[in-house]
Scaffold this motif. Structure first.
Motif, PDB file in Angstrom:
ATOM      1  N   ARG A  63      31.447  88.998  27.364  1.00 46.09           N
ATOM      2  CA  ARG A  63      31.487  87.650  27.936  1.00 46.09           C
ATOM      3  C   ARG A  63      30.098  87.039  27.816  1.00 46.09           C
ATOM      4  NH1 ARG A  63      33.824  85.263  33.583  1.00 46.09           N
ATOM      5  NH2 ARG A  63      32.531  83.402  33.631  1.00 46.09           N
TER       6      ARG A  63
ATOM      7  N   ASP B  14      28.000  83.558  28.939  1.00 47.26           N
ATOM      8  CA  ASP B  14      27.969  82.345  29.755  1.00 47.26           C
ATOM      9  C   ASP B  14      26.721  81.550  29.416  1.00 47.26           C
ATOM     10  OD1 ASP B  14      30.070  82.397  32.201  1.00 47.26           O
ATOM     11  OD2 ASP B  14      29.497  84.441  31.705  1.00 47.26           O
TER      12      ASP B  14
ATOM     13  N   ASN C  87      25.015  77.288  29.998  1.00 44.83           N
ATOM     14  CA  ASN C  87      25.150  76.147  30.908  1.00 44.83           C
ATOM     15  C   ASN C  87      26.408  75.340  30.611  1.00 44.83           C
ATOM     16  OD1 ASN C  87      22.664  76.936  31.864  1.00 44.83           O
ATOM     17  ND2 ASN C  87      21.523  75.328  30.820  1.00 44.83           N
TER      18      ASN C  87
ATOM     19  N   ASP D 117      29.237  76.485  28.262  1.00 43.72           N
ATOM     20  CA  ASP D 117      30.464  77.156  27.832  1.00 43.72           C
ATOM     21  C   ASP D 117      30.592  78.573  28.388  1.00 43.72           C
ATOM     22  OD1 ASP D 117      31.362  75.092  26.020  1.00 43.72           O
ATOM     23  OD2 ASP D 117      29.827  75.750  24.613  1.00 43.72           O
ATOM     24  N   VAL D 118      31.824  79.050  28.337  1.00 42.38           N
ATOM     25  CA  VAL D 118      32.140  80.456  28.592  1.00 42.38           C
ATOM     26  C   VAL D 118      32.835  80.979  27.341  1.00 42.38           C
ATOM     27  CG1 VAL D 118      33.409  82.096  30.025  1.00 42.38           C
ATOM     28  CG2 VAL D 118      32.457  80.024  31.071  1.00 42.38           C
TER      29      VAL D 118
ATOM     30  N   GLU E 234      40.442  82.661  34.285  1.00 39.97           N
ATOM     31  CA  GLU E 234      39.096  82.059  34.243  1.00 39.97           C
ATOM     32  C   GLU E 234      39.153  80.640  33.682  1.00 39.97           C
ATOM     33  OE1 GLU E 234      34.998  81.816  34.842  1.00 39.97           O
ATOM     34  OE2 GLU E 234      36.416  83.324  35.546  1.00 39.97           O
TER      35      GLU E 234
ATOM     36  N   GLN F 216      37.860  77.245  35.656  1.00 37.91           N
ATOM     37  CA  GLN F 216      36.885  76.290  35.121  1.00 37.91           C
ATOM     38  C   GLN F 216      37.505  74.924  34.837  1.00 37.91           C
ATOM     39  OE1 GLN F 216      33.717  76.867  35.044  1.00 37.91           O
ATOM     40  NE2 GLN F 216      33.762  79.062  35.453  1.00 37.91           N
TER      41      GLN F 216
ATOM     42  N   THR G  56      36.731  80.486  23.676  1.00 37.59           N
ATOM     43  CA  THR G  56      35.625  79.708  24.220  1.00 37.59           C
ATOM     44  C   THR G  56      36.165  78.459  24.893  1.00 37.59           C
ATOM     45  OG1 THR G  56      34.266  80.469  22.373  1.00 37.59           O
ATOM     46  CG2 THR G  56      33.387  78.668  23.694  1.00 37.59           C
TER      47      THR G  56
ATOM     48  N   ARG H 225      32.446  75.099  30.523  1.00 35.26           N
ATOM     49  CA  ARG H 225      32.223  75.421  31.934  1.00 35.26           C
ATOM     50  C   ARG H 225      32.399  74.160  32.763  1.00 35.26           C
ATOM     51  NH1 ARG H 225      30.088  79.149  34.673  1.00 35.26           N
ATOM     52  NH2 ARG H 225      29.397  80.378  32.904  1.00 35.26           N
ATOM     53  N   GLU H 226      32.949  74.302  33.932  1.00 34.36           N
ATOM     54  CA  GLU H 226      33.146  73.144  34.809  1.00 34.36           C
ATOM     55  C   GLU H 226      31.796  72.547  35.144  1.00 34.36           C
ATOM     56  OE1 GLU H 226      35.896  72.088  38.630  1.00 34.36           O
ATOM     57  OE2 GLU H 226      34.797  73.963  38.678  1.00 34.36           O
TER      58      GLU H 226
END
Length: 200
Positions: free
Chosen positions: A78, A80, A82, A84-85, A116, A120, A195, A198-199
């Motif tokens: 995983r 992470d 700022n 995307d995940v 997940e 998000q 991918t 990210r919220e």
């Protein structure tokens, strides 16, 4: 057990510790003991440290920080940032050899990623498939796309949301993340990446 690796660009300042490290302390590499003073004397009036006439500083910006967590077997990774995940699942976790049929045991891993995605509130999801460089390039392109399609189908089923947009691609042997000359490297390259943003 998981190993965490955090990559960032930063300015490191050496601060004195309350208890200085001894030279015979095996936990501190020689020459890295903290120092109470700067190693080089800085002249604040040095003309080379001043902006030239009419010069301005660049606008401040937040540097992207990437955190990478990989399970001990290397089967799942995983990343992470700022923005995307990204999850990378090795092909052996998801499929049989040279197959694009999802194994029953792997559905729970994809379901966890779907959870997940919901957390998000992501509406755009990229699912990219990759292979190693064994076999023909054309076969790798087709297999990687079929595997990406299979993972996307499970995600779509788990998320059950008509407002989602999927970008599904098969890149074959392009974009390896490890050395294809070794089996451990090829194993890392045989993967499906999921991918999503990210919220904010």
């Amino acid at each position: 057990m998981k190993h965490t690796l955090t990559l960032t660009t930063a300015l490191l300042l050496t601060l004195p510790l309350s208890t200085p490290a001894r030279a015979d302390d095996p936990s501190v590499p020689p020459g890295t003991e903290p120092s109470a003073s700067a190693p080089v004397q800085v002249d604040p009036n040095d003309p080379d440290l001043k902006l030239p006439q009419g010069g301005t500083l660049a606008a401040p910006k937040v540097l992207d920080i990437k955190q990478v967590v990989e399970d001990q077997t290397g089967d799942e990774r995983r990343e992470d940032t700022n923005a995307d995940v990204k999850f990378a699942l090795q092909a052996e976790v998801l499929f049989g050899k040279d197959s694009s049929k999802i194994t029953p045991a792997s559905r729970s891993r994809i379901a966890a990623i779907a959870t997940e995605i919901k957390k998000q509130n992501a509406t755009r999801i990229r699912v990219f498939g990759f292979t190693d460089n064994l076999g023909s390039s054309a076969h790798g392109d087709v297999l990687s796309r079929q595997r990406a399609n299979a993972v996307q189908a499970v995600l779509d089923d788990e998320l059950n949301d008509p407002n989602l947009t999927f970008d599904v691609r098969g890149y074959g042997e392009q974009y390896p993340i490890a050395d294809n000359s070794t089996e451990p490297g090829r194993k890392k390259n045989r993967r499906v990446e999921i991918t999503f943003p990210r919220e904010g």
